[in-house]
Design a protein around this motif. Sequence first.
Motif, short mmCIF file in Angstrom:
data_model
loop_
_atom_site.label_atom_id
_atom_site.label_comp_id
_atom_site.label_asym_id
_atom_site.label_seq_id
_atom_site.Cartn_x
_atom_site.Cartn_y
_atom_site.Cartn_z
N ALA A 1 4.03 -6.59 -0.39
CA ALA A 1 4.38 -6.93 1.09
C ALA A 1 4.01 -8.09 1.58
O ALA A 1 2.98 -8.63 1.21
CB ALA A 1 3.82 -5.65 1.98
N PRO A 2 4.60 -8.81 2.81
CA PRO A 2 4.13 -9.92 3.36
C PRO A 2 2.81 -9.82 4.01
O PRO A 2 2.67 -8.97 4.68
CB PRO A 2 5.23 -10.50 4.25
N LYS A 3 2.08 -10.66 3.79
CA LYS A 3 0.68 -10.86 4.40
C LYS A 3 0.75 -11.82 5.55
O LYS A 3 0.94 -13.08 5.30
CB LYS A 3 -0.36 -11.19 3.52
N ALA A 4 0.38 -11.60 6.85
CA ALA A 4 0.52 -12.51 7.82
C ALA A 4 -0.57 -13.80 7.86
O ALA A 4 -1.87 -13.41 7.39
CB ALA A 4 0.33 -11.76 9.16
N GLY B 1 0.79 -1.29 0.06
CA GLY B 1 0.24 0.11 0.06
C GLY B 1 0.87 1.27 0.06
O GLY B 1 1.82 1.45 0.07
N GLY B 2 0.14 2.45 -0.11
CA GLY B 2 0.84 3.69 -0.12
C GLY B 2 1.00 4.15 -1.55
O GLY B 2 0.84 3.57 -2.64
N LYS B 3 1.56 5.65 -1.72
CA LYS B 3 1.70 6.16 -2.76
C LYS B 3 3.19 5.82 -3.49
O LYS B 3 4.05 5.91 -2.70
CB LYS B 3 1.42 7.69 -2.83
N ALA B 4 3.46 5.16 -4.48
CA ALA B 4 4.49 4.83 -5.07
C ALA B 4 5.17 3.91 -4.33
O ALA B 4 6.62 4.32 -3.64
CB ALA B 4 5.33 5.87 -5.78
N PRO B 5 4.79 2.65 -3.56
CA PRO B 5 5.58 1.91 -2.47
C PRO B 5 7.01 1.57 -3.04
O PRO B 5 7.14 1.26 -4.01
CB PRO B 5 4.89 0.88 -2.13
N LYS B 6 7.89 1.70 -2.08
CA LYS B 6 9.28 1.13 -2.50
C LYS B 6 9.52 -0.32 -1.60
O LYS B 6 9.12 -0.68 -0.54
CB LYS B 6 10.33 2.13 -1.82
N ALA B 7 10.33 -1.14 -2.40
CA ALA B 7 10.60 -2.29 -1.95
C ALA B 7 11.59 -2.28 -0.86
O ALA B 7 12.62 -1.70 -0.87
CB ALA B 7 11.31 -3.08 -3.10
N LEU C 1 17.96 -4.14 -5.38
CA LEU C 1 16.47 -3.76 -5.75
C LEU C 1 15.77 -3.05 -4.61
O LEU C 1 14.48 -2.76 -4.49
CB LEU C 1 15.81 -5.02 -6.15
N LYS C 2 16.47 -2.83 -3.19
CA LYS C 2 15.62 -2.22 -2.27
C LYS C 2 15.61 -0.74 -2.79
O LYS C 2 16.40 -0.16 -3.17
CB LYS C 2 16.73 -2.13 -1.02
N GLY C 3 14.45 -0.36 -2.41
CA GLY C 3 13.82 1.12 -2.92
C GLY C 3 13.17 1.21 -4.07
O GLY C 3 12.92 2.30 -4.67
N ALA C 4 13.26 -0.14 -4.93
CA ALA C 4 12.62 -0.18 -6.25
C ALA C 4 11.18 0.33 -6.11
O ALA C 4 10.41 -0.12 -5.27
CB ALA C 4 13.03 -1.29 -6.95
#
Length: 449
Positions: A252-255, A162-168, A212-215
């Motif tokens: 994002a991981p989902k519990a 979620g969020g606007k333009a989420p980063k990895a 790829l972090k921040g992608a």
Amino acid sequence: MSIQVVEKSAEGLSRVIAVTIPQDDLNARLDAKIAEIQPQMKLKGFRPGKVPASHVRKMFGRELMGEIINDQVNESSQKALDEAKVRPAAPAEIKPTSDMDEVVAGKADLSYEMSLEVMPDFTPVDPKTLKLTRPTYAPTEAEVDEAVNELASQNKSFEDKGGKAPKAAEGDQVIIDFVGKIDGEAFEGGSATDAPLVIGSGQFIPGFEDQLKGAKVGDEKKVEVTFPEDYGAAHLAGKAATFDVTVKSVKAPKASKADEDFAKAIGLESLDKLKELVRQNLEQQHQRQSRFKLKRALLDALDTGHDFPLPPRMVDAEFEGIWRQVEADKNAGRGAPEDEGKSEDDLKAEYRKIAERRVRLGLVLAELGRGANVTVSDQELSNAIMNEARNYPGQERQVLDFYRQNPNAAAQLRAPIYEEKVCDWIFDQATVTETSVDREELYKDDDAV
């Protein structure tokens, strides 16, 4: 078969036995072999079945004599042991003492020496006098619930971040297309479409995931990495490469929650069924540990209950195997913490005692098994070989062929089966009392048997 058997030396448990097979006996067997195959021989220049015996001997005599010698050594060595009335503790070492070229040519007797160690003379304990304790433990509801929750946590699912333009970020999953290149040229196996990758999982080449972090979705990145020197594909090992990567999704991981939906998602009809299967798995684990503790109690009793001379070469061979593993573990940084600070001489003394215990227990179990007529069937050995082959997907045929062609390797698989069957027989004879313990007690001091 006419053989001469002479015991050349006997010191402690060591024996050297000399065996001689007369050349006349070998030549007679060669003549018989030639006569057997002569009618089926087809050679250019001769009518089928009409090849002269002298020509067969000239063409194939050495090869046939070699086969005869191997057969005669196997047959005569057992006969020699029977005549000498000795029972080897391990297979004998056989060393030819005659000129083998002359023997193969039919011009000399076949002579060899057998060096071996014999079984020490001892009377094994009567299993009916043994009193053993088997610790038992049944999994609790809390333990089952904990295992089910752990299973759910391991089966992560992912949803769009979620969020606007989420980063990895670490732990996120990205869906990517990529093309790998070396020196500007795409290489085989270096491209993929819609590939899922969890950042931080170590699934890709070292350094790939960190870049790829921040992608964000839609990003096109050039990832630069170097293949490890020990990479599985030799043509890529140690080489620098670039990957043109397109990020198509960031998740994002989902519990995961251990509920009815989770149970159905992994193919089961209900949460209760999942708990039932988990309980069965835990029970099997605890039963294996229970048997482990019972077997260790048995081996301790057998070790303290027997004191007899041990075959030195067997102890040396066992110690050398143990010490090689100790040094390999130490070099790999996996040395036993309790070994730290001890001198090499002290460590060798300790591990030699372990080698002596293993040899002593092996001889005791072998003697008990012999007295009880315990055997390992061909089917049981075949099953063990098949199980071993399944550990090497795609190479099953090579593994099966290896064991068929290497009797010593097959014997190494037979030995633990035999040991377990002997232990089962002893458990049936001994007085075994079950006692309920908690989980901590069941797994305490979980050392190797």
